[in-house]
Scaffold this motif. Structure first.
Motif, mmCIF file in Angstrom:
data_model
loop_
_atom_site.group_PDB
_atom_site.id
_atom_site.type_symbol
_atom_site.label_atom_id
_atom_site.label_comp_id
_atom_site.label_asym_id
_atom_site.label_seq_id
_atom_site.Cartn_x
_atom_site.Cartn_y
_atom_site.Cartn_z
ATOM 1 N N PRO A 4 0.839 -1.197 0.000
ATOM 2 C CA PRO A 4 0.000 0.000 0.000
ATOM 3 C C PRO A 4 0.871 1.242 0.000
ATOM 4 O O PRO A 4 2.035 1.214 0.404
ATOM 5 C CB PRO A 4 -0.800 -0.131 1.299
ATOM 6 N N VAL A 5 0.289 2.359 -0.439
ATOM 7 C CA VAL A 5 1.029 3.608 -0.609
ATOM 8 C C VAL A 5 0.373 4.708 0.218
ATOM 9 O O VAL A 5 -0.852 4.877 0.197
ATOM 10 C CB VAL A 5 1.053 4.032 -2.091
ATOM 11 N N ASN A 29 4.746 1.830 1.244
ATOM 12 C CA ASN A 29 5.614 2.716 0.496
ATOM 13 C C ASN A 29 5.144 4.138 0.774
ATOM 14 O O ASN A 29 3.936 4.387 0.960
ATOM 15 C CB ASN A 29 5.573 2.412 -0.993
ATOM 16 N N VAL A 30 6.093 5.076 0.811
ATOM 17 C CA VAL A 30 5.799 6.376 1.412
ATOM 18 C C VAL A 30 6.156 7.526 0.484
ATOM 19 O O VAL A 30 7.258 7.582 -0.072
ATOM 20 C CB VAL A 30 6.576 6.531 2.744
ATOM 21 N N GLN A 54 9.995 1.945 -0.185
ATOM 22 C CA GLN A 54 10.257 2.828 -1.316
ATOM 23 C C GLN A 54 9.720 4.203 -0.937
ATOM 24 O O GLN A 54 8.585 4.324 -0.457
ATOM 25 C CB GLN A 54 9.565 2.333 -2.574
ATOM 26 N N VAL A 55 10.519 5.232 -1.155
ATOM 27 C CA VAL A 55 10.163 6.570 -0.677
ATOM 28 C C VAL A 55 10.431 7.596 -1.773
ATOM 29 O O VAL A 55 11.462 7.533 -2.455
ATOM 30 C CB VAL A 55 10.980 6.945 0.585
ATOM 31 N N ILE A 56 9.512 8.544 -1.926
ATOM 32 C CA ILE A 56 9.735 9.669 -2.832
ATOM 33 C C ILE A 56 9.395 10.969 -2.120
ATOM 34 O O ILE A 56 8.588 10.994 -1.185
ATOM 35 C CB ILE A 56 8.904 9.565 -4.129
ATOM 36 N N HIS A 78 4.558 7.278 -9.819
ATOM 37 C CA HIS A 78 5.671 6.500 -9.270
ATOM 38 C C HIS A 78 5.212 5.156 -8.719
ATOM 39 O O HIS A 78 5.849 4.124 -8.960
ATOM 40 C CB HIS A 78 6.370 7.294 -8.171
ATOM 41 N N PHE A 79 4.109 5.176 -7.968
ATOM 42 C CA PHE A 79 3.668 3.958 -7.278
ATOM 43 C C PHE A 79 2.469 3.272 -7.945
ATOM 44 O O PHE A 79 2.162 2.125 -7.632
ATOM 45 C CB PHE A 79 3.302 4.271 -5.829
#
Length: 255
Positions: A4-5, A29-30, A54-56, A78-79
Motif C-alpha cells: 500500500p502507498v 511505500n511512502v 520505497q520513498v519519494i 511512481h507507485f
C-alpha cells in the motif's frame, strides 16, 4: 503482494516524519510532502528509506490548490496508486494575543492551510481512490488536527477555528466515503514534544507538574504515529469518522 502507498503532508520533521517512519516500518511505500523550499525534505526521505520502504519526495504547498494535482499525479506515476492520505501539514497563529486583535492575515493563513488546503486535497485524493481498483489493504484518510479542535484557547482563536473546521471535515468525508470502504479518521494531538512546541515547553512543563495532563509528561511524535498506523491498517473496524485524542488525558474532564 503490492505494497500500500501513503502520502503524508508536512512530513519533513516532527509528527509528520515520525508517522512516515512508522508507516514505512508497517509495510507502506511512502510519499513525503513538504514545502518546495524545505531543505529538510531530502533528509527525511533518507530517514524513511532506512525502514526498507520505497520513498519519494513530493514537494508542494498544500495551501496552493493548483499544486494538488501535481502532487497526487507524482505519487500515482511512481507507485501506481494511493491507498492512504495523512493530512498533517498545518500552521499556527502568526502571533499569540488578544482575540479582539486577531488580524485577517493570520486568520486567513490558518484557514488557507489547515482548513481549505486540507479539505480540497482530501477531496482530490478521495476522487482518485474511488476510481482506482482497491488493493487488499484498507484505504484511509487521516487528519491530524489538535486538542484545540475542541478546547478553547483565546490567545490563538484563528487556529482553534481552523482545526474545529478540519475536524468537521473529517466527519463529513467519513460519512461520504464509508460505503466505499474508505475510512476517514482524526487524531487530536495534545502536548507533543517537537521543535514547533519547544518555545512553549517551560510554560507547559509547570502546568503538567500541576496536573494539566493525566499522564504527567509530554507526548512524543512516535505515540501519535502509532495511532496513525493503527488507523491506516484498518484496526478500528466498524467505526466512522472516529477521532482519537493522543493527549495524555489533557482533555479528560476531571475535578
Amino acid at each position: 503482494m503490492t505494497k500500500p502507498v501513503v502520502l503524508i503532508t508536512g512530513a519533513s520533521g516532527g509528527i509528520g516524519l515520525a508517522i512516515a517512519v512508522a508507516m514505512g516500518q508497517s509495510g507502506f511505500n511512502v510519499a513525503l510532502n513538504s514545502l518546495p523550499e524545505d531543505k529538510a525534505l531530502n533528509d527525511a526521505v533518507t530517514t524513511v528509506q532506512a525502514t526498507g520502504a520505497q520513498v519519494i519526495a513530493v514537494p508542494g504547498d498544500v495551501a496552493d490548490l493548483e499544486t494538488h494535482n501535481t502532487m497526487l499525479d507524482l505519487v500515482q506515476a511512481h507507485f501506481g496508486r494511493l491507498d492512504c492520505l495523512i493530512n498533517n501539514a498545518g500552521v499556527s497563529v502568526m502571533s499569540r494575543g488578544d482575540l479582539l486583535d486577531v488580524s485577517t492575515e493570520s486568520f486567513d493563513r490558518c484557514h488557507t492551510v489547515n482548513t481549505r488546503g486540507t479539505f480540497f486535497l482530501t477531496q482530490n485524493a478521495a476522487r482518485r481512490m474511488l476510481t482506482t481498483d482497491a488493493c487488499k489493504h484498507h484505504r484511509s484518510i487521516i487528519n491530524i488536527t489538535s486538542s484545540n479542535a475542541v478546547a478553547v484557547s483565546v490567545n490563538r482563536g484563528e487556529y482553534c477555528i481552523s482545526k474545529a473546521a478540519s475536524s468537521m471535515g473529517s466527519r463529513l468525508f467519513a460519512q461520504r466515503l464509508a460505503s466505499a470502504g474508505i475510512g476517514v479518521y482524526e487524531i487530536q494531538p495534545g502536548l507533543i514534544e517537537t521543535q514547533m512546541t519547544a518555545p512553549s515547553k517551560p510554560k507547559y512543563d509547570v502546568l503538567i507538574e500541576q496536573g494539566l495532563t493525566s499522564i504527567p509528561r509530554w507526548g512524543q511524535p512516535e505515540e501519535v504515529a502509532s495511532v496513525a498506523v493503527s488507523m491506516a491498517n484498518g484496526n478500528l473496524p466498524y467505526t466512522v469518522g472516529q477521532e482519537i485524542r493522543v493527549d495524555g488525558g489533557l482533555m479528560m474532564p476531571k475535578f
